[in-house]
Design a protein around this motif. Structure first.
Motif, mmCIF file in Angstrom:
data_model
loop_
_atom_site.group_PDB
_atom_site.id
_atom_site.type_symbol
_atom_site.label_atom_id
_atom_site.label_comp_id
_atom_site.label_asym_id
_atom_site.label_seq_id
_atom_site.Cartn_x
_atom_site.Cartn_y
_atom_site.Cartn_z
ATOM 1 N N TYR A 123 0.854 -1.272 0.006
ATOM 2 C CA TYR A 123 0.065 -0.131 -0.081
ATOM 3 C C TYR A 123 0.767 1.337 0.072
ATOM 4 N N ASN A 124 1.747 1.288 0.885
ATOM 5 C CA ASN A 124 2.867 2.380 0.833
ATOM 6 C C ASN A 124 3.532 2.389 -0.236
ATOM 7 N N THR A 125 3.954 1.626 -1.078
ATOM 8 C CA THR A 125 4.609 1.656 -2.391
ATOM 9 C C THR A 125 3.756 2.312 -3.407
ATOM 10 N N LEU A 126 2.369 1.863 -3.555
ATOM 11 C CA LEU A 126 1.245 2.377 -4.329
ATOM 12 C C LEU A 126 1.119 3.537 -3.993
ATOM 13 N N ALA A 127 0.947 4.056 -2.630
ATOM 14 C CA ALA A 127 0.594 5.367 -2.473
ATOM 15 C C ALA A 127 1.924 6.376 -2.915
ATOM 16 N N GLN A 128 2.917 5.968 -2.607
ATOM 17 C CA GLN A 128 4.263 6.838 -3.078
ATOM 18 C C GLN A 128 4.215 7.033 -4.243
ATOM 19 N N VAL A 146 1.766 7.163 -6.637
ATOM 20 C CA VAL A 146 0.779 8.034 -7.058
ATOM 21 C C VAL A 146 1.175 9.319 -6.750
ATOM 22 N N GLU A 147 1.348 9.752 -5.661
ATOM 23 C CA GLU A 147 1.690 10.730 -4.872
ATOM 24 C C GLU A 147 3.000 11.506 -6.025
ATOM 25 N N ALA A 176 3.985 10.507 -8.905
ATOM 26 C CA ALA A 176 3.576 10.753 -10.530
ATOM 27 C C ALA A 176 2.592 11.793 -10.454
ATOM 28 N N TRP A 177 1.904 12.203 -9.443
ATOM 29 C CA TRP A 177 0.924 13.200 -9.589
ATOM 30 C C TRP A 177 1.491 14.544 -9.023
ATOM 31 N N ALA A 178 2.730 14.576 -8.583
ATOM 32 C CA ALA A 178 3.340 15.770 -7.901
ATOM 33 C C ALA A 178 3.056 17.158 -8.828
ATOM 34 N N ASP A 179 3.128 17.056 -10.166
ATOM 35 C CA ASP A 179 2.682 18.344 -10.951
ATOM 36 C C ASP A 179 1.381 18.655 -11.137
ATOM 37 N N ARG A 180 0.616 17.905 -10.428
ATOM 38 C CA ARG A 180 -1.056 18.495 -10.771
ATOM 39 C C ARG A 180 -1.261 19.591 -9.761
ATOM 40 N N HIS A 181 -2.433 20.359 -10.458
ATOM 41 C CA HIS A 181 -2.643 21.575 -9.401
ATOM 42 C C HIS A 181 -3.265 20.941 -8.150
ATOM 43 N N GLY A 182 -3.301 21.348 -6.944
ATOM 44 C CA GLY A 182 -3.936 21.184 -5.813
ATOM 45 C C GLY A 182 -3.219 20.025 -5.071
ATOM 46 N N GLU A 183 -3.810 19.431 -4.333
ATOM 47 C CA GLU A 183 -3.143 18.267 -3.219
ATOM 48 C C GLU A 183 -3.665 17.063 -3.721
ATOM 49 N N VAL A 184 -2.731 16.262 -3.693
ATOM 50 C CA VAL A 184 -2.928 14.706 -4.046
ATOM 51 C C VAL A 184 -2.884 13.879 -2.709
ATOM 52 N N SER A 185 -3.773 13.147 -2.087
ATOM 53 C CA SER A 185 -3.585 12.558 -0.754
ATOM 54 C C SER A 185 -4.029 11.048 -1.212
#
Length: 126
Positions: free
Chosen positions: A39-44, A46-47, A49-58
């Motif tokens: 789960y931690n690997t998956l979450a990391q 996504v977070e 890969a999407w670091a350049d998106r507007h807003g916050e990804v959690s």
């Protein structure tokens, strides 16, 4: 039965049998630790890969992972690792929630690691 306690306080035979079954099918601690690590690997992933998106990804655990009740499976296909992804201010980057799912699907498809494991469903990405 002590005075003041209702009958339902004491587990019935059915309750005890169900509890015993639940204990037997729950993952052992070492296997559950592997689920948490995945789960931690998956979450990391996504977070990052999407670091350049507007807003916050959690990314947050969901389902059996969230409550620590993941059970053993009969086949060797592994376990689902359920998670929800909160995207704040997604309207500045996406025109609809379906676009968020499409982008998430394409993010996984672009990954060497997850490319062959991902499916786009109507309401989620598996």
């Amino acid at each position: 039965m002590p005075h003041g306690f209702e009958q339902s306080f004491y587990p019935s035979i059915d309750d005890r049998v169900l509890a015993e079954i639940a204990v037997k099918i729950q993952l052992p601690p070492s296997a559950y630790a592997k689920v948490v690590q995945r789960y931690n690997t998956l979450a990391q992933f996504v977070e990052n890969a999407w670091a350049d998106r507007h807003g916050e990804v959690s990314v947050r655990p969901q389902g059996s992972v969230r409550i620590g009740a993941t059970i053993s499976v009969r086949d060797d296909k592994g376990h689902d690792v359920d998670a929800t992804i909160d995207v704040t201010d997604f309207k500045s980057y996406y025109s609809s929630p379906a676009d968020v799912l499409d982008d998430l699907f394409e993010t996984f498809r672009a990954s060497d690691r997850y490319r062959n494991m991902v499916t786009r469903n109507t309401r989620c990405v598996t």
